[in-house]
Design an enzyme around this catalytic site. Structure first.
Site, PDB file in Angstrom:
ATOM      1  N   ARG A 103       0.818  -1.209   0.000  1.00 15.31           N
ATOM      2  CA  ARG A 103       0.000   0.000   0.000  1.00 15.31           C
ATOM      3  C   ARG A 103       0.855   1.263   0.000  1.00 15.31           C
ATOM      4  NH1 ARG A 103      -4.826  -2.311   2.582  1.00 15.31           N
ATOM      5  NH2 ARG A 103      -6.492  -0.784   2.726  1.00 15.31           N
ATOM      6  N   ARG A 145     -22.285   0.612   2.361  1.00 11.51           N
ATOM      7  CA  ARG A 145     -21.575  -0.425   3.120  1.00 11.51           C
ATOM      8  C   ARG A 145     -21.835  -0.310   4.613  1.00 11.51           C
ATOM      9  NH1 ARG A 145     -15.496  -0.516   0.935  1.00 11.51           N
ATOM     10  NH2 ARG A 145     -15.186  -2.055   2.559  1.00 11.51           N
ATOM     11  N   ARG A 147     -19.645  -1.815   7.172  1.00 12.48           N
ATOM     12  CA  ARG A 147     -18.570  -2.225   8.077  1.00 12.48           C
ATOM     13  C   ARG A 147     -18.334  -1.207   9.189  1.00 12.48           C
ATOM     14  NH1 ARG A 147     -13.485  -4.028   4.865  1.00 12.48           N
ATOM     15  NH2 ARG A 147     -12.523  -2.224   5.831  1.00 12.48           N
TER      16      ARG A 147
HETATM   17  P1  AMP Z   1      -8.403  -3.331   4.037  1.00  9.11           P
HETATM   18  O1  AMP Z   1      -9.349  -4.372   4.508  1.00  9.11           O
HETATM   19  O2  AMP Z   1      -7.402  -3.828   3.044  1.00  9.11           O
HETATM   20  O3  AMP Z   1      -9.112  -2.093   3.548  1.00  9.11           O
HETATM   21  O4  AMP Z   1      -7.551  -2.875   5.323  1.00  9.11           O
HETATM   22  C1  AMP Z   1      -8.181  -2.347   6.474  1.00  9.11           C
HETATM   23  C2  AMP Z   1      -7.166  -1.508   7.274  1.00  9.11           C
HETATM   24  O5  AMP Z   1      -6.072  -2.340   7.677  1.00  9.11           O
HETATM   25  C3  AMP Z   1      -6.522  -0.370   6.518  1.00  9.11           C
HETATM   26  O6  AMP Z   1      -7.325   0.797   6.506  1.00  9.11           O
HETATM   27  C4  AMP Z   1      -5.224  -0.180   7.298  1.00  9.11           C
HETATM   28  O7  AMP Z   1      -5.457   0.492   8.514  1.00  9.11           O
HETATM   29  C5  AMP Z   1      -4.846  -1.606   7.636  1.00  9.11           C
HETATM   30  N1  AMP Z   1      -3.989  -2.212   6.581  1.00  9.11           N
HETATM   31  C6  AMP Z   1      -4.279  -3.279   5.782  1.00  9.11           C
HETATM   32  N2  AMP Z   1      -3.276  -3.545   4.936  1.00  9.11           N
HETATM   33  C7  AMP Z   1      -2.322  -2.616   5.185  1.00  9.11           C
HETATM   34  C8  AMP Z   1      -1.053  -2.332   4.638  1.00  9.11           C
HETATM   35  N3  AMP Z   1      -0.562  -3.049   3.616  1.00  9.11           N
HETATM   36  N4  AMP Z   1      -0.361  -1.286   5.142  1.00  9.11           N
HETATM   37  C9  AMP Z   1      -0.835  -0.552   6.161  1.00  9.11           C
HETATM   38  N5  AMP Z   1      -2.023  -0.754   6.713  1.00  9.11           N
HETATM   39  C10 AMP Z   1      -2.778  -1.764   6.247  1.00  9.11           C
END
Ligand code: AMP
Length: 200
Positions: A103, A145, A147
């Site tokens: 990311r 959504r 969540r």
């Molecule tokens: P996601 O389900 O992929 O949208 O991830 C939910 C949350 O997890 C994000 O908003 C971040 O706070 C954290 N997160 C997930 N993947 C990453 C990553 N590669 N780098 C940093 N934070 C992450």
């Protein structure tokens, strides 16, 4: 790459290694799950792993809970550890779709280092799939959504963080010839077919 819709049938194929990129609400997680199933590889969602850690109340979960609630990113060092451990597991060696990692540009560098350090066939990524969705559609989907972290200000923050930290990965991977951009403004099935077409 050698993989296609029937790739899961052939034992001799080299492992499929894909990264899925896309803004929050692009359907990236859904597509990663569907495609991983179809291709017979592991779906590795860092967001899901972190949510599990929070639910378990582990040290990692305690560390990331507040950060995730705010819509910010967990630091690169913590994520490197999470992903390094996950990719070292046996199932990941048979191929994976990484959903939510990398990311940031430093995370992309780390991923390259992790993959080149793994022994076995074809360590490099096959492709990076970008699921493109227009801003108005993202907002519409976000409002629909449910969540827990989908409060409006958190949604906005997640989108801002995506633009600032994650979008630079598009040029990074395009420059390496790995980017496959897919129009994600369609039904789930249509987007799945487009992705399969793009990575074939
Ligand atoms: P996601 O389900 O992929 O949208 O991830 C939910 C949350 O997890 C994000 O908003 C971040 O706070 C954290 N997160 C997930 N993947 C990453 C990553 N590669 N780098 C940093 N934070 C992450």
């Amino acid at each position: 790459m050698a993989a296609g819709p029937n790739a899961a049938a052939g034992p001799a194929r080299s492992p499929v290694k894909l990264v899925f990129l896309g803004p929050p609400g692009s359907g990236k997680g859904t597509q990663a799950e569907v495609l991983a199933e179809q291709l017979g590889v592991s779906h590795i969602s860092t967001g899901a792993m972190l949510r599990d850690a929070v639910a378990d109340g582990s040290d990692l979960g305690k560390k990331v809970d507040g950060i995730m609630r705010s819509g910010a990113l967990v630091d690169d060092d913590t994520m490197a550890e999470v992903v390094r451990d996950r990719l070292a597991k046996d199932d990941a060696r048979q191929g994976f779709i990484l959903d939510g990692y990398p990311r940031t540009l430093p995370q992309a560098e780390t991923l390259g280092t992790i993959l080149s350090g793994l022994s076995g066939r074809g360590a490099a990524l096959d492709a990076v799939v970008l699921i493109d969705v227009p801003e108005e559609e993202l907002v519409r989907r976000a409002l629909a959504r449910q969540r827990a972290d989908d409060k409006e200000e958190v949604v906005r923050e997640r989108l801002r963080v995506y633009r600032e930290k994650t979008e630079p990965l598009i040029d990074h991977y395009r420059g390496r010839g790995l980017l496959r951009a897919v129009d994600g403004d369609a039904t789930i099935d249509q987007v799945t077919s487009r992705i399969l077409g793009a990575i074939d």
